[in-house]
Design a protein around this motif. Structure first.
Motif, PDB file in Angstrom:
ATOM      1  N   UNK A  97      18.055 -10.021  -3.670  1.00 30.57           N
ATOM      2  CA  UNK A  97      16.621  -9.927  -3.399  1.00 30.57           C
ATOM      3  C   UNK A  97      16.335 -10.097  -1.904  1.00 30.57           C
ATOM      4  N   UNK A  98      17.003 -11.049  -1.287  1.00 28.61           N
ATOM      5  CA  UNK A  98      16.803 -11.290   0.144  1.00 28.61           C
ATOM      6  C   UNK A  98      17.286 -10.106   0.966  1.00 28.61           C
ATOM      7  N   UNK A  99      18.475  -9.590   0.662  1.00 24.42           N
ATOM      8  CA  UNK A  99      19.023  -8.480   1.448  1.00 24.42           C
ATOM      9  C   UNK A  99      18.178  -7.214   1.295  1.00 24.42           C
ATOM     10  N   UNK A 100      17.586  -7.004   0.108  1.00 26.20           N
ATOM     11  CA  UNK A 100      16.712  -5.841  -0.088  1.00 26.20           C
ATOM     12  C   UNK A 100      15.468  -5.951   0.785  1.00 26.20           C
ATOM     13  N   UNK A 101      14.914  -7.150   0.871  1.00 30.41           N
ATOM     14  CA  UNK A 101      13.725  -7.354   1.706  1.00 30.41           C
ATOM     15  C   UNK A 101      14.071  -7.171   3.177  1.00 30.41           C
ATOM     16  N   UNK A 105      12.070  -4.350   4.693  1.00 28.17           N
ATOM     17  CA  UNK A 105      10.843  -4.992   5.180  1.00 28.17           C
ATOM     18  C   UNK A 105      11.148  -6.140   6.144  1.00 28.17           C
ATOM     19  N   UNK A 106      11.943  -5.922   7.185  1.00 29.86           N
ATOM     20  CA  UNK A 106      12.286  -7.040   8.075  1.00 29.86           C
ATOM     21  C   UNK A 106      11.081  -7.683   8.750  1.00 29.86           C
ATOM     22  N   UNK A 107      10.043  -6.877   9.018  1.00 29.19           N
ATOM     23  CA  UNK A 107       8.870  -7.444   9.679  1.00 29.19           C
ATOM     24  C   UNK A 107       8.120  -8.424   8.776  1.00 29.19           C
ATOM     25  N   UNK A 108       8.246  -8.259   7.474  1.00 25.71           N
ATOM     26  CA  UNK A 108       7.626  -9.220   6.571  1.00 25.71           C
ATOM     27  C   UNK A 108       8.318 -10.579   6.699  1.00 25.71           C
ATOM     28  N   UNK A 109       9.651 -10.576   6.794  1.00 24.07           N
ATOM     29  CA  UNK A 109      10.376 -11.822   7.016  1.00 24.07           C
ATOM     30  C   UNK A 109       9.989 -12.419   8.354  1.00 24.07           C
ATOM     31  N   UNK A 110       9.929 -11.593   9.394  1.00 24.26           N
ATOM     32  CA  UNK A 110       9.530 -12.083  10.716  1.00 24.26           C
ATOM     33  C   UNK A 110       8.144 -12.714  10.681  1.00 24.26           C
ATOM     34  N   UNK A 111       7.212 -12.050  10.012  1.00 22.45           N
ATOM     35  CA  UNK A 111       5.849 -12.561   9.943  1.00 22.45           C
ATOM     36  C   UNK A 111       5.788 -13.882   9.190  1.00 22.45           C
ATOM     37  N   UNK A 259       2.976  -3.618   3.479  1.00 29.71           N
ATOM     38  CA  UNK A 259       4.098  -3.897   2.576  1.00 29.71           C
ATOM     39  C   UNK A 259       4.389  -2.699   1.690  1.00 29.71           C
ATOM     40  N   UNK A 260       5.568  -2.079   1.835  1.00 25.27           N
ATOM     41  CA  UNK A 260       5.951  -1.007   0.917  1.00 25.27           C
ATOM     42  C   UNK A 260       6.314  -1.576  -0.445  1.00 25.27           C
TER      43      UNK A 260
END
Length: 324
Positions: A97-101, A105-111, A259-260
C-alpha cells in the motif's frame, strides 16, 4: 461533427485532464523542493550477516504481522520509522500500500509529512485513494482533505462548512464562545487540547482560487488548523452552521491536494477528465467546467446532456441534441 465516443481516440478529443488554472492548494506549495523524499535513492539491503544477528526484536515477528502493524501507523510516524536504518527502510518498502502511494502520489506523502497530518494511518490513506467518489456528494472527488483523509470534489471543499477548518483561537471559542478574560481563554485552549480533534500545521504560501484572487492570498506563517466537524461534534453533537466564506477563504485551500484514484490494487491510476462540452458552463448543479468525470461516468453524462458537437467557435465544443 457529432461524436458518440466510439473509440478511445474519439473520447480523447473531447475531454482534457487539466485546465491552465492555479488553485493555490498544496499542489502549488513546491513540495518536491521543500520536502524531498529518499525513496529509491539508497540500497536498503542489510550490509552483512553480522548486522542481521544484531537486529532488534522486530525480526522475531512474521513479516505479515509487521506489515499489518506498519499499516496502522500514520504517515509522518511511518516516514520517521523508515529512516531509522536499512532494515526499517526495507520493511516499509515491503508494504504494498505504501509503495503504491509513493509510486503514483509522492506529493501526497510530501504534503502529509509537511503539514503533520497524523490523524489517519497508511491503510486509511490507501483505502481512500482507492475510492473515486467525493465523501459528501456523488461526484468524482479529485482532491484529498488532509486533516482527516476525506476524498472531496472542488465544490465541496470550497463551499461546504465541514471543509472550512478552524484556527486554534477559533476552535477554542467553540468551547467557550463568551471567553474574554485570559484565564477563560486558557481554559478553552485546555479543553481543545483534551478533545484533540484532527488538525494540521499549514505551510506558509499563497492560497485561494486564482479565479477569485490573482496569485492567491499570501499566508506568511504556519497555522494550526482543526477539523471543524470534529470540533463541533465534540460539543454534544451540535450541528454545523453554514459559512459565507467559500472560494475566497485561504484556509479552505491549506489542507487540500489533488488525488488520483488507485486502480487494480495500486498498479494504475485514474485522474479523471473534464468534459470539453462543459468548458463554458457555470451551473454547478448540472454542468460546470470544474466537474470531473471518470471514463465510466461519461456515457451517462452524454446521455443526460447530449452528444458533444463543435460550436461556432473553432476549437470549442458544446453539448448538442440528446440521443433519441
Amino acid at each position: 461533427m457529432k461524436t458518440n465516443f466510439a473509440n478511445l481516440l474519439d473520447f480523447a478529443l473531447h475531454v482534457c485532464r487539466t485546465y491552465n488554472i492555479c488553485d493555490n492548494t498544496l499542489d502549488d506549495a513546491q513540495l518536491e523542493k521543500h520536502c524531498p523524499l529518499d525513496n529509491g535513492r539508497y540500497d536498503c539491503t542489510p550490509p552483512s550477516t553480522s548486522f542481521a544477528t544484531k537486529l532488534n526484536q522486530l525480526d522475531r515477528l512474521p513479516l505479515e504481522l509487521l506489515i499489518e502493524v506498519l499499516l496502522q501507523l500514520d504517515i509522518p510516524s511511518l516516514t520517521r520509522f523508515r529512516r531509522l536504518n536499512r532494515r526499517t527502510m526495507m520493511l516499509v518498502n515491503s508494504v504494498h500500500q505504501y509503495t503504491a502511494i509513493i509510486e503514483h502520489c509522492p506529493n501526497i506523502i510530501r504534503a502529509i509529512v509537511s503539514v503533520r497530518a497524523d490523524a489517519f494511518d497508511c491503510a486509511t490513506l490507501y483505502r481512500t485513494l482507492c475510492t473515486s467518489r467525493c465523501f459528501t456528494c456523488n461526484r468524482f472527488g479529485d482532491h484529498l482533505y488532509l486533516i482527516d483523509c476525506r476524498r472531496v470534489c472542488y465544490f465541496c471543499f470550497t463551499h461546504r462548512p465541514e471543509y472550512f477548518p478552524l484556527t486554534s483561537r477559533e476552535a477554542s471559542r467553540f468551547f467557550n464562545p463568551n471567553a474574554q478574560a485570559q484565564s477563560k481563554s486558557k481554559s478553552s485552549r485546555k479543553l481543545l487540547e483534551l478533545a484533540n480533534p484532527p488538525s494540521i500545521l499549514s505551510l506558509p504560501g499563497r492560497y485561494c482560487g486564482a479565479l477569485t484572487v490573482r496569485g492567491g492570498k499570501l499566508q506568511p506563517r504556519r497555522l494550526q488548523l482543526y477539523d471543524r466537524q470534529a470540533v463541533v461534534q465534540s460539543l454534544s453533537g451540535c450541528g454545523l452552521s453554514q459559512s459565507e466564506k467559500t472560494i475566497e477563504e485561504p484556509k479552505r485551500f491549506m489542507a487540500i491536494i489533488s488525488a488520483p484514484v488507485l486502480l487494480n490494487s495500486g498498479r494504475h491510476i485514474d485522474q479523471g477528465f473534464f468534459c470539453l462540452g462543459c468548458r463554458d458552463e457555470l451551473d454547478k448543479n448540472t454542468k460546470h467546467f470544474r466537474i470531473k468525470y471518470t471514463i465510466e461516468d461519461m456515457p451517462e453524462h452524454i446521455a443526460r446532456y447530449g452528444r458533444i458537437v463543435e460550436s461556432s467557435i473553432p476549437g470549442r465544443f458544446m453539448h448538442g441534441t440528446k440521443d433519441q
